[in-house]
Design an enzyme around this catalytic site. Structure first.
Site, PDB file in Angstrom:
ATOM      1  NE  ARG A  79      50.395  36.617  48.447  1.00  0.00           N
ATOM      2  CZ  ARG A  79      51.469  36.096  49.384  1.00  0.00           C
ATOM      3  NH1 ARG A  79      52.050  34.658  48.999  1.00  0.00           N
ATOM      4  NH2 ARG A  79      51.358  35.990  50.489  1.00  0.00           N
ATOM      5  CG  ASP A  80      50.013  40.150  45.915  1.00  0.00           C
ATOM      6  OD1 ASP A  80      48.919  39.629  44.830  1.00  0.00           O
ATOM      7  OD2 ASP A  80      50.188  40.471  47.223  1.00  0.00           O
ATOM      8  CD  GLU A 114      49.716  39.000  51.468  1.00  0.00           C
ATOM      9  OE1 GLU A 114      49.876  37.734  51.482  1.00  0.00           O
ATOM     10  OE2 GLU A 114      48.265  39.917  52.841  1.00  0.00           O
ATOM     11  CB  SER A 173      46.322  40.707  44.484  1.00  0.00           C
ATOM     12  OG  SER A 173      45.033  40.806  44.688  1.00  0.00           O
ATOM     13  CD  GLN A 222      42.866  38.528  44.859  1.00  0.00           C
ATOM     14  OE1 GLN A 222      42.959  37.288  45.062  1.00  0.00           O
ATOM     15  NE2 GLN A 222      42.339  38.868  42.989  1.00  0.00           N
ATOM     16  CD1 TRP A 253      36.595  36.648  49.176  1.00  0.00           C
ATOM     17  CD2 TRP A 253      36.003  36.875  51.452  1.00  0.00           C
ATOM     18  NE1 TRP A 253      37.359  37.388  49.725  1.00  0.00           N
ATOM     19  CE2 TRP A 253      37.418  37.727  51.392  1.00  0.00           C
ATOM     20  CE3 TRP A 253      35.516  36.817  52.670  1.00  0.00           C
ATOM     21  CZ2 TRP A 253      38.165  37.684  52.118  1.00  0.00           C
ATOM     22  CZ3 TRP A 253      36.105  37.020  52.815  1.00  0.00           C
ATOM     23  CH2 TRP A 253      37.309  37.559  53.220  1.00  0.00           C
ATOM     24  CG  MET A 254      36.134  42.959  47.025  1.00  0.00           C
ATOM     25  SD  MET A 254      35.266  44.565  46.289  1.00  0.00           S
ATOM     26  CE  MET A 254      34.800  45.180  47.871  1.00  0.00           C
ATOM     27  CG  ASN A 255      40.654  38.958  49.034  1.00  0.00           C
ATOM     28  OD1 ASN A 255      39.933  38.352  48.786  1.00  0.00           O
ATOM     29  ND2 ASN A 255      41.699  39.230  48.903  1.00  0.00           N
ATOM     30  CG  ASP A 256      44.455  41.883  48.269  1.00  0.00           C
ATOM     31  OD1 ASP A 256      43.514  42.177  49.079  1.00  0.00           O
ATOM     32  OD2 ASP A 256      45.333  41.118  47.668  1.00  0.00           O
TER      33      ASP A 256
HETATM   34  C1  FRU Z   1      46.604  39.618  50.159  1.00  0.00           C
HETATM   35  C2  FRU Z   1      46.529  38.626  49.343  1.00  0.00           C
HETATM   36  C3  FRU Z   1      47.255  39.072  48.672  1.00  0.00           C
HETATM   37  C4  FRU Z   1      46.966  37.707  47.670  1.00  0.00           C
HETATM   38  C5  FRU Z   1      45.420  37.733  47.369  1.00  0.00           C
HETATM   39  C6  FRU Z   1      44.579  37.393  47.313  1.00  0.00           C
HETATM   40  O1  FRU Z   1      44.908  40.333  51.480  1.00  0.00           O
HETATM   41  O2  FRU Z   1      46.531  37.148  50.478  1.00  0.00           O
HETATM   42  O3  FRU Z   1      48.540  37.984  48.584  1.00  0.00           O
HETATM   43  O4  FRU Z   1      47.610  37.938  45.568  1.00  0.00           O
HETATM   44  O5  FRU Z   1      45.046  38.311  49.258  1.00  0.00           O
HETATM   45  O6  FRU Z   1      42.738  36.781  47.736  1.00  0.00           O
END
Ligand code: FRU
Length: 470
Positions: A144-145, A197, A81, A40, A21-24
């Site tokens: 966050r972030d 975010e 993040s 992420q 899995w990958m997100n931000d």
């Molecule tokens: C945005 C988010 C951030 C958080 C991260 C967690 O997509 O929800 O706010 O830091 O992803 O994976």
């Protein structure tokens, strides 16, 4: 074993991790001759969890080498993040020109979110958490972030960080990356239909003269195509407060799958590049790719263009993408299109750069068809659009405005194995969608009448996973 990067739906010109899995995107920084992309990442599986920072490096923002997990989750802390700065003058005491990551520590037991540091003195290869973490804790579960950058005019670090539930961005300053003082807040403004975010703040030249500051805010839900989306505000920043020119909503991208976009710190020649997570929290967990889940958009270079009394963001895919052009393009010119006409040429299962100019004529909509996926221009709406195949959970079309100029509408689309990105109106409108074409082959189409195709060039692109020639 080196992965093949040839699985079904594996993007050929977009970054994906080999597996999981990958997100931000996180920690985007140019450092010692390399572009870094952290993100992420779940080292344990293809669903969200165990959030850690994955890591890849590139000479050109396109060809990436995956380096593995940089900052791993622990039992007590997940690594959400954040950003990276190069501490040229050792303000933090981690070493001259140390890379310092400022990330959100999420403590699953309490649910609290606070800002924490980790540093590297070996070109980002190994990371040490700062013993004095967290460095900024306001006792919040929705904080966050952090995006940190050096504010040269003031001689201090600035952090923009989301007060997510309040739909606000807080601005802080620091001399050493450890002690932070609140300067101001921005928001709520623009779109507020979801939590705020992943902010960013940077100065950008305006084409034709001057410059503006741009505040970027991701929100979820409440995006332009449902679910996640990215908005921006152009304005001024005096070292303390960001003041928007106006607070109406401006979307960075009108598609479904552009989120958490942030820009690189320290890119050469003062250029500003950014990249987004090509996903949407609405359906990210069920995206049909294996053994990875999550992709980045194309990296895009940013500029500002004056538009009446407003300033608008324009995006262009990084110039290096031109170097991926390969093989013989298919070109068509000056013909009427009605219904669907298959394009000649060898079948190619990779990625394409498609440059098109149409005269709308009587057609309701027209453009390209890839299997059961269509994208192009909706003449009734006056919008560039992409439409996911009917098999997808979030089927339907998503679009953004583009004018007809000189009787024609122009766009460039980047079609990859599981995505399409349309750039129109000089880069001021972008539509990014994950698509999963069923069926092979490309066609041009016009529905509900005829359109005149002035020109079409379908240019195959080589894979970023092929080694770069020396
Ligand atoms: C945005 C988010 C951030 C958080 C991260 C967690 O997509 O929800 O706010 O830091 O992803 O994976």
């Amino acid at each position: 074993m080196r992965p093949t990067y040839r699985e079904p739906y594996r993007p050929q010109v977009h970054y994906t991790p080999a597996r999981n899995w990958m997100n931000d995107p996180n920690g985007l920084v140019w450092h010692d001759g390399e572009y870094h992309l952290f993100y992420q990442y779940n080292p344990e599986g293809a669903g969200w969890g165990n959030m850690s920072w994955g890591h890849a490096v590139s000479p050109d923002l396109l060809h990436w080498e995956e380096l593995g997990t940089a900052i791993p989750a622990t039992a007590d802390e997940q690594v959400f993040s954040g950003s990276i700065v190069v501490d040229e003058h050792d303000t933090a005491g981690f070493g001259k020109a140390a890379a310092v990551a400022v990330y959100t520590a999420w403590y699953p037991k309490s649910g609290l979110q606070a800002q924490a540091l980790a540093y590297s003195t070996d070109r980002g290869r190994t990371w040490t958490r700062y013993a004095g973490n967290p460095v900024l804790d306001i006792g919040s579960t929705e904080f966050r972030d952090p995006k940190v950058f050096w504010y040269a005019e003031g001689g201090y670090w600035i952090m923009v960080v989301a007060l997510a539930e309040e739909r606000k961005i807080a601005l802080y300053r620091s001399g050493d990356l450890k002690a932070w003082r609140r300067l101001s807040e921005f928001g709520p403004a623009g779109a507020t239909g979801g939590v705020w975010e992943v902010p960013d703040l940077f100065e950008l030249p305006v084409e034709g003269g001057g410059s503006k500051w741009v505040m970027v805010v991701s929100l979820n839900p409440g995006g332009p195509a449902g679910g996640s989306g990215v908005q921006y505000f152009a304005g001024d920043f005096d070292g303390i407060t960001f003041t928007p020119d106006d607070t109406s909503t401006a979307w960075a991208d009108h598609g479904r799958d552009f989120y958490a976009a942030v820009s690189w710190n320290g890119a050469p020649d003062g250029r500003r590049y950014w990249i987004g997570w090509m996903g949407n929290w609405d359906d990210a967990a069920s995206i049909r790719t294996h053994p990875w889940r999550g992709a980045m958009t194309l990296p895009r270079e940013l500029s500002l263009v004056a538009d009446g009394d407003r300033v608008r963001l324009a995006q262009r895919p990084v110039a290096a993408l031109g170097g991926l052009r390969t093989g013989t393009p298919v070109s068509l010119g000056d013909r009427e299109v009605s219904g669907t006409t298959a394009l000649p040429g060898p079948a190619h299962d990779g990625a394409f750069e498609i440059t098109a100019e149409f005269e709308p004529g009587t057609a309701r909509r027209f453009g390209l068809q890839a299997g059961d996926v269509v994208f192009g221009y909706d003449a009734r709406a006056g919008e560039l659009f992409a439409e996911r195949g009917p098999r997808e959970a979030a089927a339907g079309w998503h679009g953004g405005p583009a004018p007809v100029e000189g009787g024609g509408v122009r766009f460039t689309a980047y079609l990859d194995a599981s995505s399409v990105e349309l750039f129109g109106d000089g880069g001021r409108t972008v539509v990014t969608d994950l698509v999963f074409p069923a069926g092979q082959g490309l066609a041009v189409f016009a529905e509900g009448g005829t359109a005149l195709l002035r020109s079409l060039v379908v240019q195959p692109l080589g894979s970023i996973w092929e080694p770069l020639s020396p």
